[in-house]
Motif scaffolding. Structure first.
Motif, PDB file in Angstrom:
ATOM      1  N   ALA A 384       0.834  -1.197   0.000  1.00 53.79           N
ATOM      2  CA  ALA A 384       0.000   0.000   0.000  1.00 53.79           C
ATOM      3  C   ALA A 384       0.869   1.248   0.000  1.00 53.79           C
ATOM      4  CB  ALA A 384      -0.921   0.012   1.209  1.00 53.79           C
ATOM      5  N   LEU A 385       0.362   2.307  -0.581  1.00 54.59           N
ATOM      6  CA  LEU A 385       1.088   3.572  -0.568  1.00 54.59           C
ATOM      7  C   LEU A 385       1.196   4.094   0.856  1.00 54.59           C
ATOM      8  CD1 LEU A 385       2.448   5.627  -2.411  1.00 54.59           C
ATOM      9  CD2 LEU A 385       0.279   6.844  -2.553  1.00 54.59           C
ATOM     10  N   PHE A 386       0.113   3.951   1.620  1.00 53.96           N
ATOM     11  CA  PHE A 386       0.114   4.296   3.036  1.00 53.96           C
ATOM     12  C   PHE A 386      -0.472   3.102   3.786  1.00 53.96           C
ATOM     13  CE2 PHE A 386      -0.494   8.247   0.657  1.00 53.96           C
ATOM     14  CZ  PHE A 386       0.631   8.954   1.073  1.00 53.96           C
ATOM     15  N   SER A 387       0.274   2.610   4.763  1.00 55.48           N
ATOM     16  CA  SER A 387      -0.172   1.417   5.471  1.00 55.48           C
ATOM     17  C   SER A 387      -0.030   1.612   6.969  1.00 55.48           C
ATOM     18  CB  SER A 387       0.662   0.203   5.052  1.00 55.48           C
ATOM     19  OG  SER A 387       0.395  -0.908   5.898  1.00 55.48           O
ATOM     20  N   PRO A 388      -0.998   1.136   7.730  1.00 53.07           N
ATOM     21  CA  PRO A 388      -0.788   1.091   9.180  1.00 53.07           C
ATOM     22  C   PRO A 388       0.328   0.107   9.512  1.00 53.07           C
ATOM     23  CG  PRO A 388      -2.774  -0.115   8.568  1.00 53.07           C
ATOM     24  CD  PRO A 388      -2.302   0.594   7.330  1.00 53.07           C
ATOM     25  N   SER A 389       0.970   0.313  10.647  1.00 49.25           N
ATOM     26  CA  SER A 389       2.075  -0.545  11.063  1.00 49.25           C
ATOM     27  C   SER A 389       1.720  -1.282  12.341  1.00 49.25           C
ATOM     28  CB  SER A 389       3.350   0.283  11.264  1.00 49.25           C
ATOM     29  OG  SER A 389       3.782   0.852  10.051  1.00 49.25           O
ATOM     30  N   GLY A 390       2.504  -2.286  12.632  1.00 46.53           N
ATOM     31  CA  GLY A 390       2.290  -3.062  13.841  1.00 46.53           C
ATOM     32  C   GLY A 390       3.294  -4.184  13.929  1.00 46.53           C
ATOM     33  N   VAL A 391       3.080  -5.086  14.875  1.00 47.93           N
ATOM     34  CA  VAL A 391       3.929  -6.269  15.012  1.00 47.93           C
ATOM     35  C   VAL A 391       3.604  -7.229  13.873  1.00 47.93           C
ATOM     36  CG1 VAL A 391       4.492  -8.263  16.437  1.00 47.93           C
ATOM     37  CG2 VAL A 391       4.124  -6.019  17.504  1.00 47.93           C
ATOM     38  N   VAL A 392       4.604  -7.592  13.100  1.00 45.22           N
ATOM     39  CA  VAL A 392       4.370  -8.476  11.957  1.00 45.22           C
ATOM     40  C   VAL A 392       5.075  -9.821  12.109  1.00 45.22           C
ATOM     41  CG1 VAL A 392       3.904  -6.623  10.305  1.00 45.22           C
ATOM     42  CG2 VAL A 392       6.262  -7.352  10.690  1.00 45.22           C
ATOM     43  N   ASN A 393       6.061  -9.891  12.987  1.00 42.42           N
ATOM     44  CA  ASN A 393       6.752 -11.159  13.234  1.00 42.42           C
ATOM     45  C   ASN A 393       6.799 -11.428  14.727  1.00 42.42           C
ATOM     46  OD1 ASN A 393       7.673 -12.441  10.751  1.00 42.42           O
ATOM     47  ND2 ASN A 393       8.889 -10.577  10.425  1.00 42.42           N
ATOM     48  N   GLN A 394       6.246 -12.575  15.129  1.00 40.87           N
ATOM     49  CA  GLN A 394       6.254 -12.977  16.531  1.00 40.87           C
ATOM     50  C   GLN A 394       7.307 -14.041  16.808  1.00 40.87           C
ATOM     51  OE1 GLN A 394       2.238 -13.811  18.017  1.00 40.87           O
ATOM     52  NE2 GLN A 394       1.374 -12.533  16.392  1.00 40.87           N
ATOM     53  N   TYR A 395       7.998 -14.481  15.762  1.00 42.15           N
ATOM     54  CA  TYR A 395       9.127 -15.413  15.900  1.00 42.15           C
ATOM     55  C   TYR A 395       8.735 -16.682  16.642  1.00 42.15           C
ATOM     56  CZ  TYR A 395      11.392 -11.022  14.642  1.00 42.15           C
ATOM     57  OH  TYR A 395      11.738  -9.847  14.023  1.00 42.15           O
ATOM     58  N   VAL A 396       7.605 -17.234  16.262  1.00 44.68           N
ATOM     59  CA  VAL A 396       7.118 -18.465  16.892  1.00 44.68           C
ATOM     60  C   VAL A 396       7.943 -19.645  16.378  1.00 44.68           C
ATOM     61  CG1 VAL A 396       5.145 -20.019  17.150  1.00 44.68           C
ATOM     62  CG2 VAL A 396       4.805 -17.531  17.147  1.00 44.68           C
ATOM     63  N   ASN A 397       8.474 -20.410  17.294  1.00 45.73           N
ATOM     64  CA  ASN A 397       9.295 -21.564  16.940  1.00 45.73           C
ATOM     65  C   ASN A 397       8.394 -22.764  16.694  1.00 45.73           C
ATOM     66  OD1 ASN A 397      11.070 -23.790  16.835  1.00 45.73           O
ATOM     67  ND2 ASN A 397      12.542 -22.747  18.145  1.00 45.73           N
ATOM     68  N   VAL A 398       8.400 -23.262  15.457  1.00 47.55           N
ATOM     69  CA  VAL A 398       7.530 -24.380  15.091  1.00 47.55           C
ATOM     70  C   VAL A 398       8.328 -25.639  14.734  1.00 47.55           C
ATOM     71  CG1 VAL A 398       5.653 -22.893  14.286  1.00 47.55           C
ATOM     72  CG2 VAL A 398       7.459 -23.559  12.688  1.00 47.55           C
ATOM     73  N   GLN A 399       9.625 -25.634  15.041  1.00 50.54           N
ATOM     74  CA  GLN A 399      10.493 -26.717  14.565  1.00 50.54           C
ATOM     75  C   GLN A 399      10.248 -28.050  15.265  1.00 50.54           C
ATOM     76  OE1 GLN A 399      14.746 -25.063  13.762  1.00 50.54           O
ATOM     77  NE2 GLN A 399      13.773 -23.621  15.184  1.00 50.54           N
ATOM     78  N   GLY A 400       9.869 -27.986  16.565  1.00 48.13           N
ATOM     79  CA  GLY A 400       9.671 -29.236  17.281  1.00 48.13           C
ATOM     80  C   GLY A 400      10.891 -30.134  17.149  1.00 48.13           C
ATOM     81  N   ASP A 401      10.639 -31.419  16.903  1.00 53.61           N
ATOM     82  CA  ASP A 401      11.747 -32.358  16.671  1.00 53.61           C
ATOM     83  C   ASP A 401      11.850 -32.738  15.197  1.00 53.61           C
ATOM     84  OD1 ASP A 401       9.490 -33.891  16.391  1.00 53.61           O
ATOM     85  OD2 ASP A 401      10.081 -35.448  17.821  1.00 53.61           O
ATOM     86  N   HIS A 402      11.444 -31.813  14.330  1.00 57.24           N
ATOM     87  CA  HIS A 402      11.404 -32.131  12.904  1.00 57.24           C
ATOM     88  C   HIS A 402      12.784 -32.302  12.299  1.00 57.24           C
ATOM     89  CE1 HIS A 402       7.279 -29.947  13.097  1.00 57.24           C
ATOM     90  NE2 HIS A 402       7.183 -31.217  13.450  1.00 57.24           N
ATOM     91  N   ASN A 403      13.815 -31.858  13.004  1.00 57.94           N
ATOM     92  CA  ASN A 403      15.174 -32.115  12.523  1.00 57.94           C
ATOM     93  C   ASN A 403      15.447 -33.615  12.431  1.00 57.94           C
ATOM     94  OD1 ASN A 403      15.092 -32.052  15.484  1.00 57.94           O
ATOM     95  ND2 ASN A 403      17.294 -32.379  15.390  1.00 57.94           N
TER      96      ASN A 403
END
Length: 873
Positions: A384-403
């Motif tokens: 958008a040319l003008f956009s409201p701002s806010g928190v966009v990344n909460q850095y939620v760890n979803v890896q579990g034991d998928h390694n």
């Protein structure tokens, strides 16, 4: 999916080219679209209208009932909102629909990729599809799907854009063959179906793609300068090769499907009525929804009539101009009558029913990441040319034991091609000299190349939208150093002149070959391997030859996206071992070290053929470089791709499809075959009647339902809305120029249809083959039994002599341990597509069918003849 979340949009300007040149009445200023070039005679795509309704399959009935109760109470604006993306960069995900908050339906988040959650953090970079195919392990295929689904859900992704089963791998230089599971329809089908089942077990909606015929990257899209190529495929080849894995995906209950950019038989995939209405939704009984690839939407009314359900990311011909072929223009099309109300109701019902089918109405997370930035805060609508701002990344760890899953997949994919003098496995006290940048990391830093668009360090995946950021990377250098202190590393692609070599030294040389999606060009390769060909990158062949000239014992490790030529060095006396590690993801070094040093025996098998020369392929599978005019890419080789071609042309490859050695040995014994369901007719019995579909009031809604005056929110410029100025001025008209062949009268049900994936009788088990597998060697290991079908000439059709139809893998067998494997073959597995009857035809009573079982397409010691016995050849 296309990748314009990060790149310039200039090549996409004026992308308004359509396969069926219909003026788009959804726009007040309709543009006369360019005509397509003529396709070869016999390859035209016939019209197929109207779109069949979803909801008749019994296992979707509950979801459709819930959807009906919602959709029948929706306004026109709410319906249009769910079918149209909000625009590129207009939200946290690579694509998102509008919402229907009155009914608890949020903006639906769509995100890449087939191997993990693209452009996010604290995720797993799983091995690529081609690596998964090389495992020949159904359990790992499923487990990886579960992991991807769990991470998608954890990030708030409603619709994960994978798995990829198209391209099939027809073109060995094709840029994205590594995203799928291999160059065989059954391997692709089983890999895709297992992945879908795993993903959707978590509540994430899987997306099978790209439908269909997207076999090269160059010229795939339409623009002001060129027209996307037309993949011209005959009916039988389409059904027996390219459609096969999609049919199995539908049978597995996949919730969504993405169309390809290109044409098929002269009609754009996103509005090809024969493909979407006729084959996908009628013959295959697909119950979910169909979306475009990103910016692969070319017309409004034509696409809607042809069966498209969702436009992604919603933009029109020119992104970020705030216009769309749908959105407000779809609202206009409903009000003026050019798009029938029943078509819109079916679009929305399919989307909402899929949402209910995966239980996403029950506390499904909202997106907690941004595909647009790694910063914690930023604009909510970056486009958008003008956009409201806010928190966009909460850095939620979803890896579990998928390694653990990632490492297991990469490890079981490692394919041992050559092992003279039993040079492998290596001993921890061996004196090792390691060569090649492919053994190390990216010198510019982890994830320094956007969408992995470079070839620096170990090749973990190709490039493009089918990637994910690496949360960490265990390089081969690290993996080897964790096991032994007797290794010297030369992380260079130029053989060092000062290296000394003793008789006991073993040189381990790392080489690779890369490819990817067309929007990134890497080292002169625009997605497809046009410049590099099928050779190793970075003078890898020269590196191997230099090492072989100095060392008497050389092991070559290959990370590659697909077929690679080895002829310059494979027969050199000192090259004694060759391992293909495919594209291993984040656990590259650990998974390789597990096999290199013998903690695990290699159990991978080649998911494609390794040729001796590129000229061994049919000319028709070459990359076509024709910058002006529409490319007519005609599949003249028909059914004869990969190993089918090599067998038919009597060409001996360097390594056949399915080849893979082990550190131990196995013996197949006591084969037996039983008839489970008799093939007492050539064609399957008629399918049961379909169930009921939702019924709505199909009258044109009130114009006020899409009037701006009824809204109370702040408008975001460039955001795509369903609303119109002065909609009351729009009146219905009867003179809309519909496409040739358009009708609202439904077709009779296809005789090959009747269930998800086709007639349910096609999937009756016809034959069951059992074989005992014994570890006759001195190390633990896993074996794969591959079953190939040979159909009789009595069917009267030219058919490949051998076709993979089933495989099973043992558990880990210790020396002298045995396991009995059961391989089940369906009616469809032993059928051919009868073009005249439009049905699958099998030999009556299975007469003349031969079932071959073994280690690869070139090593099949067991023959079971229907009506006879199983024997060793």
């Amino acid at each position: 999916m296309a990748p314009w979340t990060r790149l310039a949009l200039v090549p996409l300007l004026a992308q308004a080219v359509t396969a069926t040149p219909v003026p788009d009445a959804a726009s007040e200023d309709a543009v006369q679209l360019d005509q397509r070039d003529s396709v070869p005679e016999g390859y035209e795509s016939p019209p197929y209208y109207p779109t069949p309704y979803g909801g008749w399959a019994s296992d979707w009935a509950e979801a459709y009932e819930k959807a009906q109760q919602v959709v029948e109470n929706m306004t026109l604006a709410e319906k249009v909102n769910l079918t149209t993306g909000t625009g590129i960069f207009m939200g946290p995900c690579v694509g998102q629909t509008g919402s229907a908050p009155r009914f608890g339906i949020p903006n639906l988040c769509l995100q890449d990729s087939p191997l993990g959650i693209r452009n996010t953090d604290h995720n797993t970079a799983f091995p690529a599809g081609i690596t998964v195919g090389a495992t020949f392990n159904k359990d790992l295929m499923y487990a990886r799907g579960v992991g991807i689904g769990q991470e998608a859900r954890g990030k708030g992704v409603n619709i994960q854009l994978g798995p990829a089963v198209g391209p099939l791998g027809r073109k060995p230089r094709g840029g994205r063959i590594w995203e799928g599971f291999g160059a065989d329809p059954s391997l692709q089908a089983i890999g895709g179906a297992q992945t879908i089942k795993g993903m959707q077990s978590t509540g994430t909606i899987a997306t099978i793609k790209h439908f269909i015929g997207n076999e090269q990257e160059m010229y795939r899209m339409s623009s002001v300068l060129s027209k996307g190529y037309s993949s011209n495929i005959d009916d039988r080849t389409l059904h027996e090769l390219y459609l096969w894995p999609f049919a199995e995906g539908v049978r597995a209950g996949v919730g969504s499907l993405m169309t390809a950019y290109n044409d098929v038989n002269g009609s754009a995939c996103s509005q090809n009525s024969k493909l979407i209405n006729g084959i996908l939704k009628d013959e295959l009984g697909f119950q979910g929804f169909v979306m475009t690839d990103w910016l692969g939407h070319y017309t409004g009314v034509g696409a809607a009539l042809s069966g498209l359900d969702m436009s992604m990311p919603g933009d029109g011909a020119v992104p970020l101009f705030g216009d769309s072929y749908w959105g407000s223009e779809l609202s206009r099309s409903i009000l003026n009558g050019s798009v029938p109300v029943p078509r819109l109701n079916d679009m929305v019902t399919r989307i909402v029913a899929t949402w209910y089918k995966m239980d996403q109405d029950a506390d499904y997370p909202l997106p907690n990441f941004s595909t647009n930035t790694e910063d914690e805060t930023g604009p909510l609508y970056p486009g958008a040319l003008f956009s409201p701002s806010g928190v966009v990344n909460q850095y939620v760890n979803v890896q579990g034991d998928h390694n653990i899953t990632a490492r297991a997949v990469a490890r079981e994919a490692v394919t041992l091609l050559k092992n003279e003098d039993n040079i492998l496995p290596l001993q921890k006290n061996d004196s090792l000299k390691i060569f090649g940048t492919d053994a190390g990391g990216n010198s510019d830093g982890l994830n320094s190349c956007s969408d992995q668009g470079c070839d620096k360090g170990v090749l973990t995946m190709g490039w493009g939208s089918g990637t994910a950021r690496l949360p960490y990377l265990i390089t081969p250098q690290q993996g080897i150093a964790n096991v032994t202190n007797n290794a010297e590393f030369y992380i260079t692609d130029s053989f060092p002149s000062d290296v000394t070599a003793s008789a006991n030294d073993i040189a381990v040389v790392f080489i690779n070959a890369d490819s990817g999606e067309n929007y990134i060009t890497v080292e002169g390769n625009p997605g497809d391997r046009t410049d590099a060909g099928l050779y190793a990158w970075h003078n890898g062949d020269e590196l191997v030859k230099a090492a072989a000239a100095k060392f008497s014992n050389v092991v070559v490790v290959v990370h590659t996206v697909g077929p690679i030529l080895m002829e310059e060095w494979i027969d050199l006396e000192s090259v004694k071992g060759v391992l293909v590690a495919h594209l291993p993801g984040q656990e590259a070094g650990n998974s390789l070290a597990d096999v290199l040093f013998g903690d695990y025996s290699p159990s991978g098998h080649m998911p494609y053929t390794i040729p001796r020369s590129e000229s061994d392929y049919p000319d028709s599978v070459s990359i076509i470089d024709q910058p002006f005019g529409q490319i007519q890419d005609t599949y003249t080789e028909g059914l004869y791709v990969d190993y089918r071609h090599f067998i038919n042309a009597n060409i001996t490859p360097r390594y056949p499809f399915g080849h893979g050695l082990s550190y131990t040995t196995f013996n197949f014994s006591n084969p037996s075959m039983s008839v489970v369901t008799a093939l007492d007719t050539a064609y399957p019995a008629a399918a049961p009647a379909r169930g009921a579909t939702p019924v709505y009031n199909d009258s044109i809604p009130a114009a006020s339902e899409v009037a701006w005056s009824s809204t109370t929110f702040t408008r975001i410029w460039r955001y795509l809305y369903p609303y119109l100025d002065n909609p009351e001025s729009i009146t219905a008209s009867d003179d809309y120029p519909y496409p040739d062949g358009y009708t609202t009268t439904p077709h009779a049900e296809p005789r090959a249809g009747g269930g998800q994936g086709g007639n349910p009788a096609l999937f009756d088990t016809a034959f069951s083959v059992q074989v005992n597998v014994k570890n006759t060697g001195s190390r633990p290991g896993k074996a794969v039994a591959q079953l190939y079908v040979e159909l009789p000439s009595s069917l009267g059709l030219d058919t490949p002599s051998l076709q993979l139809r089933q495989f099973e893998k043992t558990t880990t067998l210790v020396p002298n341990q045995s396991e009995t494997l059961t391989l089940e073959i369906t009616r469809k597995d032993v059928s051919v597509w009868d073009v005249d009857a439009q049905d699958w035809k099998a030999p009556v009573n299975g007469q003349g069918i031969k079932l071959w079982v073994g280690n690869s397409v070139a090593d099949l010691p067991i023959l079971c003849v229907v009506g006879g016995d199983c024997s060793f050849q």
